[in-house]
Scaffold this motif. Sequence first.
Motif: not given
Length: 102
Positions: A76-102
């Motif tokens: 993922w790339r973005g312009a300066e000032g962009d905010h990238v959020v990686r959301v994982s339903a499978s608790s992927a280790p590199l995600a910013d948001m993920r389910l706990q205990g999955v």
Amino acid sequence: EKRLSERVRVLLTRVATTPPFVMGEVADTFPDMDTAIRIFCASCHVPFVAGLLPVRIGDRFYYDGLVWPSRLLVPWRGAEGDHVVRVSASSAPLADMRLQGV
């Protein structure tokens, strides 16, 4: 839809019956609300958890963007000032948001 097109990018995994069979794709334009909803549904569609068949948008088929190893192949790339959020339903280790205990 216009506000989404100016602010949101969604990573999807496109699948096809001909080569290349799997590829990353970024949706950044949303022509109407129905298409926007389908794109967001596809971006959450985890194979086997949400069903086996991919989500159809137009004449293409998609799975969740985390199926595509974006950290390794298409970061993922973005312009300066962009905010990238990686959301994982499978608790992927590199995600910013993920389910706990999955």
